[in-house]
Write an enzyme that holds these catalytic residues in place. Structure first.
Site, short mmCIF file in Angstrom:
data_model
loop_
_atom_site.label_atom_id
_atom_site.label_comp_id
_atom_site.label_asym_id
_atom_site.label_seq_id
_atom_site.Cartn_x
_atom_site.Cartn_y
_atom_site.Cartn_z
N HIS A 104 -2.36 -2.38 -7.54
CA HIS A 104 -2.66 -2.47 -5.80
C HIS A 104 -4.44 -2.46 -5.41
O HIS A 104 -4.47 -1.50 -6.12
CB HIS A 104 -2.00 -1.02 -5.08
CG HIS A 104 -2.41 -0.13 -4.06
ND1 HIS A 104 -2.88 1.46 -4.09
CD2 HIS A 104 -2.34 -1.29 -3.02
CE1 HIS A 104 -3.03 1.04 -1.99
NE2 HIS A 104 -3.04 -0.42 -1.70
N ASN A 153 -3.98 6.43 -1.63
CA ASN A 153 -3.07 6.41 -0.27
C ASN A 153 -2.61 7.57 0.79
O ASN A 153 -3.47 8.21 1.46
CB ASN A 153 -2.63 5.38 0.22
CG ASN A 153 -3.36 3.81 1.21
OD1 ASN A 153 -4.48 4.23 0.66
ND2 ASN A 153 -2.38 2.58 0.51
N GLU A 202 -4.69 0.40 -8.84
CA GLU A 202 -3.35 1.11 -8.55
C GLU A 202 -2.81 0.19 -9.90
O GLU A 202 -2.11 -0.58 -8.89
CB GLU A 202 -2.97 1.75 -7.44
CG GLU A 202 -4.15 2.26 -7.16
CD GLU A 202 -3.46 3.98 -5.88
OE1 GLU A 202 -3.82 5.38 -6.11
OE2 GLU A 202 -2.99 3.08 -5.52
N SER A 262 0.96 -1.49 -0.27
CA SER A 262 -0.03 0.42 0.04
C SER A 262 0.69 1.27 0.31
O SER A 262 0.12 2.43 -0.12
CB SER A 262 -1.18 -0.57 1.39
OG SER A 262 -0.59 -0.01 2.47
N1 CAA Z 1 -17.38 -10.85 -1.07
C1 CAA Z 1 -18.34 -10.67 -2.16
N2 CAA Z 1 -19.50 -9.10 -2.32
C2 CAA Z 1 -19.22 -8.96 -0.97
C3 CAA Z 1 -18.16 -8.74 -0.18
C4 CAA Z 1 -17.40 -9.91 0.09
N3 CAA Z 1 -16.40 -9.95 0.68
N4 CAA Z 1 -18.17 -7.75 1.02
C5 CAA Z 1 -19.64 -7.30 0.61
N5 CAA Z 1 -19.91 -7.79 -0.50
C6 CAA Z 1 -20.73 -6.74 -1.53
C7 CAA Z 1 -22.39 -7.46 -0.80
O1 CAA Z 1 -22.56 -8.61 -0.76
C8 CAA Z 1 -22.56 -6.00 -1.12
O2 CAA Z 1 -23.27 -5.90 -2.33
P1 CAA Z 1 -25.10 -5.11 -3.21
O3 CAA Z 1 -23.97 -4.25 -3.58
O4 CAA Z 1 -24.98 -5.97 -4.44
O5 CAA Z 1 -25.69 -5.05 -1.32
C9 CAA Z 1 -21.90 -4.42 -1.47
O6 CAA Z 1 -20.56 -5.77 -1.30
C10 CAA Z 1 -22.49 -3.92 -0.37
O7 CAA Z 1 -21.47 -5.01 0.66
P2 CAA Z 1 -22.77 -4.22 2.30
O8 CAA Z 1 -23.97 -3.84 2.11
O9 CAA Z 1 -22.22 -5.43 3.08
O10 CAA Z 1 -21.76 -3.27 2.59
P3 CAA Z 1 -22.43 -1.78 2.37
O11 CAA Z 1 -23.58 -1.26 1.14
O12 CAA Z 1 -22.89 -0.53 3.66
O13 CAA Z 1 -20.94 -0.79 1.83
C11 CAA Z 1 -18.43 -0.67 2.08
C12 CAA Z 1 -19.49 -1.09 2.89
C13 CAA Z 1 -18.48 -1.45 0.80
C14 CAA Z 1 -17.12 -1.41 2.95
C15 CAA Z 1 -18.33 0.43 1.98
O14 CAA Z 1 -19.12 1.20 3.05
C16 CAA Z 1 -17.00 1.11 0.82
O15 CAA Z 1 -17.25 1.33 0.06
N6 CAA Z 1 -16.49 3.08 1.59
C17 CAA Z 1 -15.16 2.99 1.67
C18 CAA Z 1 -14.29 1.37 1.37
C19 CAA Z 1 -12.89 1.99 1.20
O16 CAA Z 1 -12.79 3.37 0.94
N7 CAA Z 1 -11.80 1.24 0.91
C20 CAA Z 1 -10.68 2.04 0.28
C21 CAA Z 1 -9.96 1.58 2.13
S1 CAA Z 1 -8.21 1.86 0.67
C22 CAA Z 1 -6.95 0.01 1.16
O17 CAA Z 1 -7.98 -0.78 0.90
C23 CAA Z 1 -6.28 0.93 0.36
C24 CAA Z 1 -4.72 0.68 1.34
O18 CAA Z 1 -4.02 -0.18 1.09
C25 CAA Z 1 -4.99 0.43 2.73
#
Ligand code: CAA
Length: 282
Positions: A139, A189, A151, A118
């Protein structure tokens, strides 16, 4: 493409998500970790993740079964020697990643070696490898099965052919590849983690409670979740490590980690994975 075998190194949150997406996209996957226990947890979580896709009717029960059959796990790194692409998602420790890349480059002289790091320098990772032109950043974002971005980070040594191969793999996984240079934090990030760090300052200074900060950013900036809940999802230790890489890499005090974030990490309040971060989890 789907006759290709893909290796995934590290069965933590990111490795699990990557292995799930790779398997469901029709590739054979070898998932490697040093811990049998972690591999067991990974299989359970991947099973659950695929179950969500079945419940949403995005895949059928037999697609799920086929994806699980394409997935194998191993504690022997050598098992990955027949992979065309190896995606490393081990913990963000420079010495650990350098050792892994050195070993992987000796295991196969042709496999593309992609890192999900990351924030660490791909150029430094490539420098410890034989045939460094095949080292590249790939990434992914958490949760990997949901977020569409990859990325693609080009080290100084990376060849055009390696980038093209990884862009084509990202597409086959249903992701969108965005090219980014090898600078600390890459693009996402560098923007996202200082925002989380600044949110921690707001809490530390007593300007607003975590719930208020998160509600404000959800309603006022249309973020799907607030920055502190996101910090808990990413892992506060990971956020702190990224701030440290940004601070050291750019030498700019604007990236100083928030003391509250440091204290929380020191206390073991790492977010969802430890049951407590800015929020409490079961
Ligand atoms: N496998 C398959 N599908 C999954 C899953 C998994 N493990 N987890 C969730 N899903 C699906 C759900 O079934 C749901 O599907 P539908 O849209 O068809 O209903 C969808 O994904 C959304 O899940 P939820 O309904 O459980 O949750 P939500 O709508 O509240 O969304 C979230 C949760 C996707 C986390 C959303 O809040 C989000 O996008 N948050 C921002 C996340 C973000 O910014 N991530 C980046 C972090 S930085 C990083 O990762 C890089 C690093 O290097 C640190």
């Amino acid at each position: 493409m789907s006759d290709k075998k893909i290796g995934v190194v590290g069965a933590g949150t990111m490795g699990q998500g990557i292995a799930q997406v790779v398997a469901v996209s029709g590739f054979q996957v070898h998932l490697y970790d040093v811990s049998e226990e972690q591999l067991g947890r990974a299989k359970t979580n991947i099973d659950k993740g695929l179950g969500k896709l079945v419940a949403k009717e995005k895949i059928s029960e037999s697609d799920k079964k086929a994806a699980l059959e394409r997935l194998s796990s191993t504690t022997t790194l050598n098992t990955l020697s027949d992979c065309t692409v190896i995606i490393e998602a081990a913990p963000e420790q420079p010495e650990l990643k350098e050792k892994l890349f050195r070993d992987l480059s000796q295991l196969s002289s042709t496999a593309i070696l992609a890192s999900n790091t990351s924030s660490l320098s791909l150029t430094r990772l490539a420098a410890v490898c034989e045939q460094p032109e095949r080292v590249v950043g790939m990434h992914f974002f958490n949760p990997v099965p949901v977020l569409k971005l990859v990325e693609v980070i080009r080290a100084e040594q990376t060849s055009d052919a390696t980038v093209a191969e990884i862009e084509s793999l990202a597409k086959a996984l249903g992701k969108t590849a965005v090219p980014v240079g090898d600078a600390p934090g890459f693009a996402v990030n560098r923007l996202l983690v200082p925002m989380i760090n600044e949110a921690a300052f707001i809490v530390q200074e007593g300007t607003a409670a975590p719930e208020a900060v998160d509600e404000a950013m959800k309603l006022g900036a249309a973020h799907p979740m607030g920055p502190l809940a996101l910090g808990d999802l990413i892992g506060l230790d990971v956020c702190l490590a990224i701030m440290e890489v940004l601070q050291e890499g750019f030498g700019d005090p604007k990236y100083r980690p928030c003391p509250l974030l440091k204290r929380m990490v020191a206390a073991g309040y790492l977010g969802r994975k430890s049951g407590r971060g800015f929020y409490h989890y079961d």
